[in-house]
Design an enzyme around this catalytic site. Sequence first.
Site, PDB file in Angstrom:
ATOM      1  N   CYS A   1      40.080  49.999 140.857  1.00  0.00           N
ATOM      2  CA  CYS A   1      39.237  48.921 141.342  1.00  0.00           C
ATOM      3  C   CYS A   1      38.195  48.631 140.270  1.00  0.00           C
ATOM      4  O   CYS A   1      37.935  49.453 139.408  1.00  0.00           O
ATOM      5  CB  CYS A   1      38.538  49.324 142.625  1.00  0.00           C
ATOM      6  SG  CYS A   1      39.685  49.831 143.906  1.00  0.00           S
TER       7      CYS A   1
ATOM      8  N   ARG B   1      41.396  44.771 136.909  1.00  0.00           N
ATOM      9  CA  ARG B   1      41.520  46.142 137.390  1.00  0.00           C
ATOM     10  C   ARG B   1      42.089  46.221 138.803  1.00  0.00           C
ATOM     11  O   ARG B   1      42.460  47.299 139.269  1.00  0.00           O
ATOM     12  CB  ARG B   1      40.152  46.831 137.381  1.00  0.00           C
ATOM     13  CG  ARG B   1      39.534  46.934 136.012  1.00  0.00           C
ATOM     14  CD  ARG B   1      38.211  47.634 136.097  1.00  0.00           C
ATOM     15  NE  ARG B   1      38.388  49.021 136.442  1.00  0.00           N
ATOM     16  CZ  ARG B   1      38.496  50.008 135.568  1.00  0.00           C
ATOM     17  NH1 ARG B   1      38.446  49.747 134.278  1.00  0.00           N
ATOM     18  NH2 ARG B   1      38.662  51.244 135.969  1.00  0.00           N
TER      19      ARG B   1
ATOM     20  N   TRP C   1      42.043  47.297 144.295  1.00  0.00           N
ATOM     21  CA  TRP C   1      43.479  47.558 144.282  1.00  0.00           C
ATOM     22  C   TRP C   1      43.693  48.542 145.422  1.00  0.00           C
ATOM     23  O   TRP C   1      43.253  49.693 145.360  1.00  0.00           O
ATOM     24  CB  TRP C   1      43.903  48.158 142.946  1.00  0.00           C
ATOM     25  CG  TRP C   1      45.385  48.352 142.817  1.00  0.00           C
ATOM     26  CD1 TRP C   1      46.301  47.410 142.455  1.00  0.00           C
ATOM     27  CD2 TRP C   1      46.120  49.568 143.042  1.00  0.00           C
ATOM     28  NE1 TRP C   1      47.556  47.962 142.443  1.00  0.00           N
ATOM     29  CE2 TRP C   1      47.482  49.280 142.805  1.00  0.00           C
ATOM     30  CE3 TRP C   1      45.767  50.852 143.428  1.00  0.00           C
ATOM     31  CZ2 TRP C   1      48.482  50.236 142.929  1.00  0.00           C
ATOM     32  CZ3 TRP C   1      46.758  51.811 143.556  1.00  0.00           C
ATOM     33  CH2 TRP C   1      48.101  51.496 143.308  1.00  0.00           C
TER      34      TRP C   1
ATOM     35  N   ASN D   1      35.806  53.286 143.871  1.00  0.00           N
ATOM     36  CA  ASN D   1      37.076  53.287 143.150  1.00  0.00           C
ATOM     37  C   ASN D   1      37.612  54.712 143.206  1.00  0.00           C
ATOM     38  O   ASN D   1      36.864  55.653 142.944  1.00  0.00           O
ATOM     39  CB  ASN D   1      36.839  52.866 141.694  1.00  0.00           C
ATOM     40  CG  ASN D   1      38.073  53.008 140.841  1.00  0.00           C
ATOM     41  OD1 ASN D   1      39.192  52.919 141.342  1.00  0.00           O
ATOM     42  ND2 ASN D   1      37.882  53.236 139.553  1.00  0.00           N
ATOM     43  N   GLY D   2      38.897  54.872 143.566  1.00  0.00           N
ATOM     44  CA  GLY D   2      39.472  56.215 143.612  1.00  0.00           C
ATOM     45  C   GLY D   2      40.004  56.520 145.002  1.00  0.00           C
ATOM     46  O   GLY D   2      40.199  55.617 145.817  1.00  0.00           O
TER      47      GLY D   2
ATOM     48  N   GLU E   1      60.447  49.734 126.698  1.00  0.00           N
ATOM     49  CA  GLU E   1      59.234  48.928 126.782  1.00  0.00           C
ATOM     50  C   GLU E   1      59.586  47.466 127.105  1.00  0.00           C
ATOM     51  O   GLU E   1      58.914  46.820 127.913  1.00  0.00           O
ATOM     52  CB  GLU E   1      58.458  49.041 125.455  1.00  0.00           C
ATOM     53  CG  GLU E   1      57.229  48.176 125.324  1.00  0.00           C
ATOM     54  CD  GLU E   1      56.140  48.460 126.354  1.00  0.00           C
ATOM     55  OE1 GLU E   1      56.248  49.433 127.120  1.00  0.00           O
ATOM     56  OE2 GLU E   1      55.176  47.667 126.402  1.00  0.00           O
TER      57      GLU E   1
ATOM     58  N   LYS F   1      58.262  45.505 130.456  1.00  0.00           N
ATOM     59  CA  LYS F   1      57.545  44.230 130.397  1.00  0.00           C
ATOM     60  C   LYS F   1      58.205  43.211 131.322  1.00  0.00           C
ATOM     61  O   LYS F   1      57.528  42.466 132.029  1.00  0.00           O
ATOM     62  CB  LYS F   1      57.532  43.685 128.958  1.00  0.00           C
ATOM     63  CG  LYS F   1      56.587  44.380 128.032  1.00  0.00           C
ATOM     64  CD  LYS F   1      55.149  44.011 128.291  1.00  0.00           C
ATOM     65  CE  LYS F   1      54.139  45.100 128.078  1.00  0.00           C
ATOM     66  NZ  LYS F   1      54.238  46.392 128.601  1.00  0.00           N
TER      67      LYS F   1
ATOM     68  N   GLU G   1      57.576  44.137 135.103  1.00  0.00           N
ATOM     69  CA  GLU G   1      56.216  43.960 135.634  1.00  0.00           C
ATOM     70  C   GLU G   1      55.778  42.507 135.614  1.00  0.00           C
ATOM     71  O   GLU G   1      54.982  42.094 136.458  1.00  0.00           O
ATOM     72  CB  GLU G   1      55.209  44.858 134.914  1.00  0.00           C
ATOM     73  CG  GLU G   1      54.928  44.498 133.486  1.00  0.00           C
ATOM     74  CD  GLU G   1      53.886  45.401 132.839  1.00  0.00           C
ATOM     75  OE1 GLU G   1      52.951  45.822 133.506  1.00  0.00           O
ATOM     76  OE2 GLU G   1      54.035  45.675 131.632  1.00  0.00           O
TER      77      GLU G   1
ATOM     78  N   HIS H   1      78.585  56.161 129.345  1.00  0.00           N
ATOM     79  CA  HIS H   1      78.588  57.269 130.303  1.00  0.00           C
ATOM     80  C   HIS H   1      78.206  56.802 131.709  1.00  0.00           C
ATOM     81  O   HIS H   1      77.833  57.622 132.541  1.00  0.00           O
ATOM     82  CB  HIS H   1      77.656  58.384 129.820  1.00  0.00           C
ATOM     83  CG  HIS H   1      78.054  58.940 128.485  1.00  0.00           C
ATOM     84  ND1 HIS H   1      79.187  59.688 128.306  1.00  0.00           N
ATOM     85  CD2 HIS H   1      77.499  58.782 127.258  1.00  0.00           C
ATOM     86  CE1 HIS H   1      79.305  60.010 127.027  1.00  0.00           C
ATOM     87  NE2 HIS H   1      78.294  59.463 126.373  1.00  0.00           N
TER      88      HIS H   1
ATOM     89  N   LYS I   1      45.217  47.037 135.932  1.00  0.00           N
ATOM     90  CA  LYS I   1      45.219  47.443 134.528  1.00  0.00           C
ATOM     91  C   LYS I   1      45.028  48.947 134.360  1.00  0.00           C
ATOM     92  O   LYS I   1      45.667  49.576 133.536  1.00  0.00           O
ATOM     93  CB  LYS I   1      44.105  46.686 133.803  1.00  0.00           C
ATOM     94  CG  LYS I   1      44.006  46.976 132.320  1.00  0.00           C
ATOM     95  CD  LYS I   1      45.146  46.338 131.589  1.00  0.00           C
ATOM     96  CE  LYS I   1      45.092  46.580 130.099  1.00  0.00           C
ATOM     97  NZ  LYS I   1      46.392  46.272 129.477  1.00  0.00           N
TER      98      LYS I   1
END
Length: 637
Positions: A2, A27, A78, A104-105, A506, A510, A513, A529, A632
């Site tokens: 947050c 955030r 968040w 936050n947390g 990566e 990208k 998300e 395989h 973020k």
Amino acid sequence: MCGIIGYVGDQSALDVALNGLRRLEYRGYDSSGVAVVGAGALRTARRAGKLANLEKLLSEGPEMNPMPGTTGMGHTRWATHGGPTDVNAHPHTDCTGAIAVIHNGIIENFAALRAELEGVGHELASETDTEVVAHLLEIELAGAEAGVVPEQPVAPPRAAAGAHPLTGALRRVCRRLEGAFTLVVLHRDYPEVVVGARRNSPLVVGLGQGEAFLASDVSAFIAHTREALEIGQDQVVEARRDGVTVTDFDGEIVEGRRYHVDWDASAAEKGGYPYFMLKEINEQPTALADTLRGRLSADGAIVLDEERLSAQDFRDVDKVFIVACGTAYHAGLIAKYAVEHWTRLPCEVEMASEFRYRDPVLDRSTLVIAISQSGETLDTLMAVKHAREQKARVLAICNTNGSTIPRESDAVLYTRCGPEVGVASTKTFLGQVAACLLVGLYLAQVRGVLYGDEVAAYVERLQRTPELVERTLARLEPMRELARSLAGAKAVLFLGRHVGYPVALEGALKLKELAYMHAEGFPAGELKHGPIALIEPGLPVLVIVPSPRGRANLHGKIVSNIQEVRARGARTIVIAEDGDVAVEPYADHLIRVPATASLFAPLVTTLPLQVFACELALARGLDVDQPRNLAKSVTVE
Ligand code: M6R
């Protein structure tokens, strides 16, 4: 996870809070809220959804200034406990409506605390863990036995710094909390202070002239001051117009570390780009050059930014672990190739969230490299703490000065990429890869595996890569067009070998998300395989081709892999270096990148994948700066 801003000073607290939240929204953007103390009242406003919803709510009010006052705070959320609703949005208040809390947390023992509070008559309105703090403060401030709601809720403030009743109450409450938290609290009757606390979650203080700020990160107050103060683990900060006082949870005064932020507000703005991500992609040559600048001392030695270890400590290292999450983990996977090649030390790369739960074998000759843009990712921080408890040495690679992970580490190398606001990491990934390469060379040098002139030659070559990044970015229009044409695709596969494999991971991350598409990255050799069963006619498959001048046979092998998927109908999008003609017959689309050393190739091959994901997401009408469900900085485990 947050975003938090607290303020005390002479300005409109509402304006400061809203401006801060605009910069912190990356955030978390599930809901937002503000609280202001002024004219004898505590006023709050909160709304589910993006900050724009809160701003609309405030602008619809009948009053010109709906929240007068110069002490206040703001929060962008968040969601963890409780969905993203108006009721669960912060701030949360106590039964009397005099105390407001943002957080936050995660407070891990909140269920027990909630039951205790409800058992003595407190009514909690939300499903959040945060709300218990407001009610616990209510009890502490009343100085009463648990459960007695005060009739006269507060005593007049005492003069001594750090001895304010609100500060003392927060200290006592913090001692009861388990988990991770940054808290900022206000009280209707105490407009002279805003008080904050932290454990395993970020909190930084901005020191202005006659004003002070508490925030999750400096971007929230950078428009007002560039003077900052770190707040350590398990500390409480009392901010007043005339200064701040920091104490531990037992009330002992502690000295924080002051520092000057070396970037300004313009660095955290869009600068004419419609999205931060586009700006940050284009900032990569500068971010990389800044990260690499000045890394060789006059006598040819690589210099770290902070070193609390001796050269002998590094010589004693017999094993390297790299811990990180997400994009930073991919940078770590690339580092493994360089560290093992240059130092001949065994190197393992671990997702930080798994590291401490599997009992890794660590001792004082183990070097743990922690990679984190924010320096606050809780999974990575916990891995660092675990490593240090086991006596391992920790070296941090981080982009955020003053953050927790560097502070908890024995040595630090900062990526100097400037603020990254887009949720998807771009420029900081390049910075992390470059920093990892420098650390690999540093270890090789200090251990005497590479000669000084060899190290210097590598560094000088590395320092020429920003120019290659610039050239690559200038050529990516065909990639943009291709991405737009694939906006309707159902899935995309990414294949690579050697350092191209983490680049494939990566690229897939990208795309997932940003475009919410099914995307997978595989080592190209692993395809046969199992995953080759996914190939069907028309499926886009991006292949990152290693240099034909690199590891023996590798190039030929991946050319065969391209043929294998193409034979099964895949549409091949091949990223290959200039002059590699062998791939041409098998590429439905060929994206060229400049040639560089094999280990440096990710610095250029990643760029087309960033642009591909960004452009495809935009073509699907999505917000690339704030993808759904993400934030973020992930400060919960
Ligand atoms: O701040 P950190 O580098 O520790 O963050 C780790 C991940 O959350 C992060 O890299 C994330 O995967 C990226 N933002 C994705 O683009």
